[in-house]
Design a protein around this motif. Structure first.
Motif, PDB file in Angstrom:
ATOM      1  N   ARG A 231       0.839  -1.199   0.000  1.00 53.74           N
ATOM      2  CA  ARG A 231       0.000   0.000   0.000  1.00 53.74           C
ATOM      3  C   ARG A 231       0.879   1.256   0.000  1.00 53.74           C
ATOM      4  N   ASN A 271      -7.576   1.157  -5.439  1.00 53.90           N
ATOM      5  CA  ASN A 271      -7.315   0.016  -4.568  1.00 53.90           C
ATOM      6  C   ASN A 271      -7.853  -1.221  -5.272  1.00 53.90           C
ATOM      7  N   SER A 272      -7.763  -2.368  -4.642  1.00 51.53           N
ATOM      8  CA  SER A 272      -8.113  -3.598  -5.335  1.00 51.53           C
ATOM      9  C   SER A 272      -9.579  -3.656  -5.720  1.00 51.53           C
ATOM     10  N   ASP A 301      -5.396  -9.224   3.301  1.00 50.33           N
ATOM     11  CA  ASP A 301      -3.984  -9.506   3.530  1.00 50.33           C
ATOM     12  C   ASP A 301      -3.791 -10.898   4.111  1.00 50.33           C
ATOM     13  N   LEU A 314      -1.773 -11.094  -1.138  1.00 50.70           N
ATOM     14  CA  LEU A 314      -3.104 -10.503  -1.250  1.00 50.70           C
ATOM     15  C   LEU A 314      -4.058 -11.571  -1.772  1.00 50.70           C
ATOM     16  N   ASP A 341      -2.182  -3.203  -3.384  1.00 56.23           N
ATOM     17  CA  ASP A 341      -3.626  -3.053  -3.207  1.00 56.23           C
ATOM     18  C   ASP A 341      -4.100  -2.048  -4.248  1.00 56.23           C
TER      19      ASP A 341
END
Length: 556
Positions: A231, A271-272, A301, A314, A341
């Motif tokens: 991150r 982000n993801s 995580d 991830l 991420d």
């Protein structure tokens, strides 16, 4: 100026914020991946190669539109080795060939003044604003992982020899301070160097992982982006007060952060779960958007005990189906990169199709300290696979993934690890999907571009002729007779990084043993720039995966 696939392929665009116009600069079948804009804003540069082979020349065109012309006179095709566009039509150009690398000052009439030449790779970094100094990165000691930094006059005279990574000179005219990153224990720290006096000022930020830094436009502060544990976070560092202040950006991944006049910061964020967006801290850039893809699931995580320490991964789960899921262990390239991420359409597509996706920041990845990144040189390929195996065993033990339905997949270094894993751990994987892979380290080395040959020498400690056993030990083709899983291989016919011939030989060896192999070629280089082609390749991978997983045990 930026590169976008808005048209369906990666092309260069010019955006005029004053009048709100967006203009497509290039229209090349193989796409374009490099561009730059001169300080005046009047002229743009883009790199034209031959169908993705990365060998070509810089072209230039007026920002408002017009005909293209070669940016530099008197050069045949070359590999790009850095570019810094300065004031008054003076620019710093790195250009390499099989004979080595040159760094040259490009004069306003397009002619060159050579400042540096060496048989080992080098990189043009920056010009001072008064055009008196240039800074380059070089690997004269033969190790790309520990580059040197040299400050030169623009007449080619050496001023200083430094360690670390050069970032650039102050953007203020008359201020020739140089910003660098230098190693400090297990991290990197900023250093400001004054070329005329030799004075060094260390800025101990004490941020673990990786940092990237950039001068503010008034040179009074630094923009710091900190990448750690997949991150990002961003800070403003006040040089006078020696204070680090966090910028209010949501948790996720920050990319392409740039400072602006007046103190604003522009960046891309995702982000993801959320596709990338273009943002600013203090203003609204009003970037002309097209439709955006929908959200997907947020990754979680995983921390797993591995042989070299705690391994971070991830995990993205499908919204339907029950555990244990069929799973794709999707390995990043690099090797010195890391999964973040951040939104990845491939991850979203796999989870939409009912697969769990596991992305592992094995040893060799960035974002976890210098020792973690450099650990892969202990035994190239096998070190990373030890960490991947630890995460695989954990995910099976937790009942998350089905050991009978596991796919090992990746592109570039991830493709290499895929083939190596299928041969060294044949019982672990149901099938493999390898994109742009190295299958034979020695054969690939002999055909690759010079920068890749230098990387190999740094990783293995020599050439295939000097350390043949190390290349053989790390080559997937050494273990090809142990492979039992079906394999899908995708390779570019003009790939200068992972040449296609050695991948074909590997595929033929599998076929000779009667194994199922699908070998798909793309009419380009190391990466796919066309959206339709990326979708088509993914669809073929999905069909291949479903067929061979269904043969073993149906999808849940």
């Amino acid at each position: 100026m930026f590169v976008s696939d808005r048209s369906g392929n990666a092309q260069v665009y010019c955006w005029d914020r004053t009048v709100g116009t967006l203009r497509q600069v290039t229209d090349r079948p193989a796409g374009v991946q490099r561009c730059a804009i001169e300080a005046s804003g009047e002229t743009v540069w883009w790199f034209a190669d031959t169908n993705g082979d990365e060998l070509g020349q810089w072209m230039r065109q007026p920002f408002a539109g017009g005909s293209d012309e070669p940016a530099v006179r008197g050069l045949t095709s070359y590999w790009p080795a850095g570019l810094a566009l300065g004031l008054g039509g003076h620019n710093l150009l790195g250009h390499s060939s099989e004979q080595g690398t040159d760094v040259s000052l490009v004069l306003p009439d397009g002619t060159l003044r050579r400042l540096y030449r060496h048989e080992e790779p080098a990189h043009a970094v920056d010009l001072s604003r008064d055009l008196a100094l240039a800074v380059i990165a070089h690997s004269e000691r033969g190790d790309l992982w520990q580059p040197g930094v040299r400050v030169l006059t623009t007449d080619g005279l050496a001023v200083a020899e430094l360690e670390g990574e050069a970032i650039g000179f102050s953007p203020m005219l008359g201020d020739n301070r140089l910003l660098l990153l230098q190693p400090c224990e297990d991290r990197w720290e900023p250093v400001i160097y004054e070329p005329h006096t030799g004075e060094r000022t260390s800025l101990d930020l004490e941020l673990p992982g990786e940092i990237s830094i950039e001068w503010s436009q008034d040179a009074a502060s630094l923009l710091v982006v900190h990448d750690h544990h997949a991150r990002s976070e961003a800070f403003r560092y006040d040089l006078a007060a020696r204070e680090l202040s966090p910028l209010q950006i949501p948790q996720g991944t920050i990319e392409n952060a740039r400072t602006r006049p007046g103190g604003d910061v522009w960046f891309q964020w995702s982000n993801s779960a959320n596709p990338s967006v273009f943002q600013a801290l203090d203003s609204d850039p009003q970037f002309p958007l097209t439709s955006r893809p929908p959200q997907t699931a947020l990754a979680t995580d995983i921390w797993v005990d591995g042989p070299g320490g705690s391994v971070h991964a991830l995990l993205s789960l499908p919204r339907t189906g029950v555990q244990p899921h069929p799973a794709v262990f999707l390995l990043h390239g690099g090797p010195d990169e890391h999964d973040q991420d951040a939104f990845d359409p491939e991850v979203a597509a796999w989870t939409d199709e009912g697969f769990a996706v596991v992305r592992i920041n094995y040893r060799g990845s960035t974002g976890y300290g210098r020792a973690w990144t450099e650990a892969l040189r202990h035994r190239v390929g096998h070190t990373e696979l030890e960490d991947i195996t630890a995460v695989r065993q954990w995910a099976i033990g937790q009942g998350i993934v089905d050991p009978a339905r596991l796919i090992l997949a990746g592109w570039s270094w991830g493709g290499y690890l895929t083939l190596l894993g299928l041969g060294t751990r044949p019982d672990d994987w149901t099938l493999g999907l390898a994109g742009a892979p190295v299958a034979d380290c020695a054969a690939a080395h002999r055909q690759a571009m010079d920068d890749i040959k230098a990387l190999d020498r740094s990783l293995f400690g020599g050439t295939p002729d000097e350390v043949p056993d190390l290349y053989r030990d790390s080559s997937p083709i050494t273990y090809v007779d142990a492979v039992r899983a079906p394999v899908f291989i995708c390779a570019g016919i003009n790939d200068a990084r992972c040449p296609i011939d050695q991948a074909r030989v590997y595929a033929d060896r599998l076929r000779d043993r009667g194994l199922t192999v699908e070998f798909h070629t793309i009419d380009g280089g190391h990466s796919m720039t066309a959206v339709e082609e990326r979708v088509a390749v993914f669809r073929r991978q999905l069909e291949f995966s479903r067929k061979h997983i269904d043969d073993r045990r149906g999808l849940s």
